[in-house]
Design an enzyme around this catalytic site. Structure first.
Site: not given
Length: 622
Positions: A2, A365
Site C-alpha cells: 500500500c 525475487s
C-alpha cells in the site's frame, strides 16, 4: 502492499485538503481503495491507499483502529507470521476479529504488547504509523532491512510522513532546498544513503527503527532489532548446513501467503533460480515466471532463465525489450524515484514490473542473496587490493613507485583506443597510487577520483569521509545498512509499486542472519563464501550445468546510448547554460569529462549517466 501518508499537528488544526492531496500522489501504490482518518480535533490525519493482497474484502480496508479505540494505524507491507501472531492473541483473550488481514493482527498486537515489543515479533516487510490517542503520541516504524520506505519531515509543530517523497512535497509550505551532503553521496554512488534525502529537512526512517514523537514535540528514535545473538550448539558443519537450508526453504514458503496468485522473477542466476525452484517444487500448479530479454546480447541472459524455467516446468514469459522502450523509460526516473537515482538496472526493472503486473499482483525475487551470502566479487577484489597496497606502502619509501603509477595513468588516459576495461585499470591504478587501505572499499565503489569530483568547492563544504572497513564482514554489514536498502530495495520498491505490483524477497528474513550469527565462525566462513550454501541447496533442484555461469544482471548499454541516441539529450542537460541554472556542479570538470568521452580519450559513460540523471531530476523539480 500500500501507500501511507499522515499529518500530525501538535498545536493547531490543519486543512483536511492537505491529506487528500498527499494520498492522491500514492494511488499507484494502492489502486484498489483509498481512505483517510481524521481525529475529532482535526490535528491527526492518517491516509491510506490499498493494493489488496490478503483479505480482498472491504474488511481489510485502512486506516485501522484497535478494539479499545486507543490506537489508529496506517500500514504498508506484509506480515508473514501473522497467523501465528493471531493465535498468540487468541491465547491472550483477544478474539472476534472482523477480518482475515495482517493489519488487524498488528494493531491488536500493539495494543497488547506495546509498539517496541510488537515490532520485534514481526516477520515481514513493512512501514507503518500508529497514533496513540491516550498518550497523544505518533510512532513511525520501518522493517529491519528497509524493504518498505518511509519518509518524514518535522516542520515546527507538525509532522508530515509518506511512503514516497512526492506525497510530502504536496504540502505548500515545504521548502525544496537541496541537501548538499546527500548530493555528494549521490554523485559518488548513484544513490542517497539513509537517513538523508536530496531535500534538506526531509528524511528516510532508517531500517529497523522506531521514531516516536509526543505532543511536546520531543522525539525518540531507536532501533528495535534484537541485539542478543542466539546460541545454537552444532556438532558439525553438516548440521549448520541443514539448519540454514531449512530456514531458507521456510522463508521462501512463508512468502507465498496470499489471496491472489503469485509469480517469480527469474534471471537465471543462483538467487532467483533457488527461490523459483523451492516455490515450484512446493506448488501444485505451474507458477508464472518472468525474465527480461535484450537485443544487446552482451547483457541478455534470457536464454539461461528459459533453460531453468523449462527444467522446472514453470509457466514462463520472456519480456523482450527493444532499445527504444528502454530509452523512452528514462524520462520516468524522476517521477518514479522522487530524487536522483542512477542505478543502471532501474529502467529494466521498471519495465519488467510493468509487464508482470498485467498478469499478477505478487512476485518473489532473489534480492538480498548477494549481501546475505557474500556474493559480490568486489568484496574479494578489495581484499586483493589490500595486499597490493601493503607492498606499495613499502616501495613508496623510495618514491619511484609514485612516478611509475603516474606514467601508467597518463599512458592509458592518452590511449584513444580505450575500452571499458582500460577505464577500470585507470581506477585500479588510482587506488594503488593512494596507498591508503583504511577506506578503500568505498573508494573502490565511488564513481569519481577526487580530482574529477564534479561538485564545486563551495558546495562541497562538508568533505565526504569514506568509511573505514577492514574486512569482508564489515563490508557486508555496511552494504546491509546502506547499499541494500537505499539502492537495491529502493529500486525494487519504486519500480514495482509504480506498477501496482508487490515484490517479496525471501532472503530478507531476519531469522536467516540470526542463524548465521549463531553458527561457529569456522563453519560460517565456508558456508557463506561465494554463496556456497545457496549453491549446495540449489544442487538439489537443478543440475550445475544449467545455472553455473558468469553473472550479468539487468544492466544497461550506457556507453552506446550516451554516444548514440542519448547524445543530444546529454549535451543539452550538461550544457554550460543548463549547469548555470543551479551552479552546484563544476563546469570546468564536466566540460573536460564530456570532451574526453566524446573525443575518445577516455570512457566516462558511468559518470555522464550519473550527471544526466541528476540534471533530469533537477529540471523536472525546479
Amino acid at each position: 502492499m500500500c501507500g501511507i501518508t499522515g499529518i500530525i499537528s501538535f498545536q493547531s488544526s490543519i486543512d483536511p485538503q492537505n491529506i487528500h492531496n498527499m494520498n492522491e500522489t500514492l494511488m499507484h501504490r494502492g489502486p484498489d481503495h483509498r481512505d483517510i482518518w481524521i481525529n475529532e480535533y482535526s490535528t491527526v490525519f492518517l491516509g491510506h491507499t490499498r493494493l489488496s493482497i490478503l483479505d480482498l474484502s472491504d474488511n481489510g480496508n485502512q486506516p485501522f483502529h484497535s478494539k479499545d479505540g486507543r490506537f489508529h494505524l496506517t500500514f504498508n507491507g506484509e506480515i508473514y507470521n501473522y497467523k501465528n501472531l493471531k493465535d498468540y492473541l487468541k491465547t491472550n483473550g483477544i478474539s472476534n476479529f472482523k477480518s482475515n488481514s495482517d493489519t488487524e493482527v498488528l494493531i491488536e498486537l500493539i495494543a497488547l504488547r506495546g509498539i517496541t515489543n510488537a515490532s520485534k515479533m514481526l516477520n515481514g516487510m513493512f512501514a507503518f504509523a500508529v497514533w496513540d490517542s491516550l498518550e497523544k503520541k505518533i510512532h513511525l516504524v520501518r522493517d529491519r532491512f528497509g524493504e518498505k520506505p518511509l519518509f518524514y519531515t518535522l516542520q515546527k509543530d507538525t509532522l508530515y510522513f509518506g511512503s514516497e517523497i512526492k506525497s510530502i512535497l504536496k504540502i505548500p509550505t515545504i521548502s525544496k532546498i537541496i541537501n548538499k551532503e546527500a548530493l555528494s553521496h549521490y554523485l559518488r554512488f548513484n544513490y542517497i544513503k539513509n537517513p538523508l534525502t536530496i531535500y534538506k529537512d526531509i528524511y528516510k526512517l532508517e531500517p529497523g527503527h522506531i521514531l516516536s514523537i509526543d505532543q511536546n514535540i520531543t522525539y525518540k528514535k531507536y532501533s528495535y532489532k534484537n541485539k542478543n545473538k542466539k546460541t545454537i550448539k552444532l556438532a558439525n558443519q553438516k548440521e549448520a548446513e541443514d539448519l540454514l537450508q531449512n530456514q531458507i526453504i521456510k522463508s521462501c514458503l512463508s512468502r507465498t501467503i496470499s489471496d491472489v496468485p503469485i509469480a517469480c522473477f527469474l534471471s537465471g542466476g543462483i538467487d532467483s533460480s533457488l527461490v523459483t525452484s523451492i516455490i515450484q517444487r512446493n506448488s501444485k500448479q505451474r507458477i508464472k515466471t518472468f525474465t527480461i530479454g535484450f537485443d544487446d546480447q552482451s547483457i541478455d541472459e534470457s536464454n539461461y532463465a528459459e533453460k531453468i524455467a523449462n527444467f522446472l516446468g514453470t509457466d514462463h514469459t520472456t519480456i523482450n525489450i527493444e532499445e527504444k522502450e528502454l530509452l523512452n523509460n528514462i524520462d520516468l526516473q524522476s517521477e518514479i524515484y522522487g530524487e536522483p537515482f542512477a542505478d543502471q538496472s532501474s529502467i529494466a526493472t521498471n519495465i519488467l514490473c510493468k509487464y508482470a503486473s498485467r498478469d499478477v499482483k505478487v512476485c518473489l525475487s532473489g534480492d538480498g542473496g548477494d549481501e546475505m551470502f557474500i556474493g559480490y566479487d568486489r568484496y574479494y577484489k578489495v581484499n586483493q587490493l589490500r595486499l597490493f597496497l601493503k607492498a606499495i606502502k613499502f616501495y613508496k619509501k623510495f618514491k619511484t613507485i609514485d612516478r611509475i603509477l603516474e606514467v601508467l595513468i597518463h599512458k592509458i588516459e592518452s590511449n584513444k583506443n580505450f575500452s571499458i576495461k582500460i577505464d577500470k585499470i585507470i581506477k585500479l591504478i588510482s587506488l594503488l597510487s593512494d596507498a591508503n587501505d583504511d577506506n578503500i572499499y568505498e573508494k573502490f565503489n565511488s564513481l569519481y577520483r577526487d580530482q574529477y569530483f564534479p561538485l564545486t568547492p563551495q558546495n562541497n563544504q562538508k568533505h565526504y569521509i569514506y568509511k573505514d572497513l577492514k574486512n569482508i564482514q564489515e563490508m557486508c554489514e555496511y552494504d546491509f545498512e546502506t547499499y541494500l536498502p537505499d539502492c537495491i530495495l529502493t529500486k525494487v520498491d519504486r519500480a514495482s509499486m509504480h506498477n501496482s505490483l508487490e515484490v517479496r524477497a525471501p532472503f530478507l528474513d531476519h531469522e536467516i542472519p540470526e542463524i548465521i550469527d549463531s553458527i561457529n565462525p569456522t563453519y560460517k566462513k565456508k558456508l557463506l563464501n561465494r554463496k556456497f550454501i545457496l549453491k549446495k541447496l540449489l544442487n538439489k533442484y537443478l543440475p550445475k550445468n544449467i545455472y553455473e555461469r558468469p553473472k550479468k544482471g539487468f544492466s544497461a548499454p550506457l556507453n552506446n546510448w550516451i554516444k548514440g541516441p542519448l547524445k543530444e539529450l546529454t549535451l543539452d542537460y550538461l550544457s554550460i547554460e543548463s549547469l548555470k541554472k543551479h551552479n552546484l556542479l563544476d563546469i570546468d570538470i564536466i566540460e573536460r569529462i564530456k570532451y574526453e568521452h566524446y573525443s575518445g580519450i577516455r570512457s566516462w559513460h558511468n559518470q555522464i549517466w550519473n550527471l544526466l540523471i541528476f540534471q533530469q531530476w533537477y529540471n523536472k523539480n525546479f
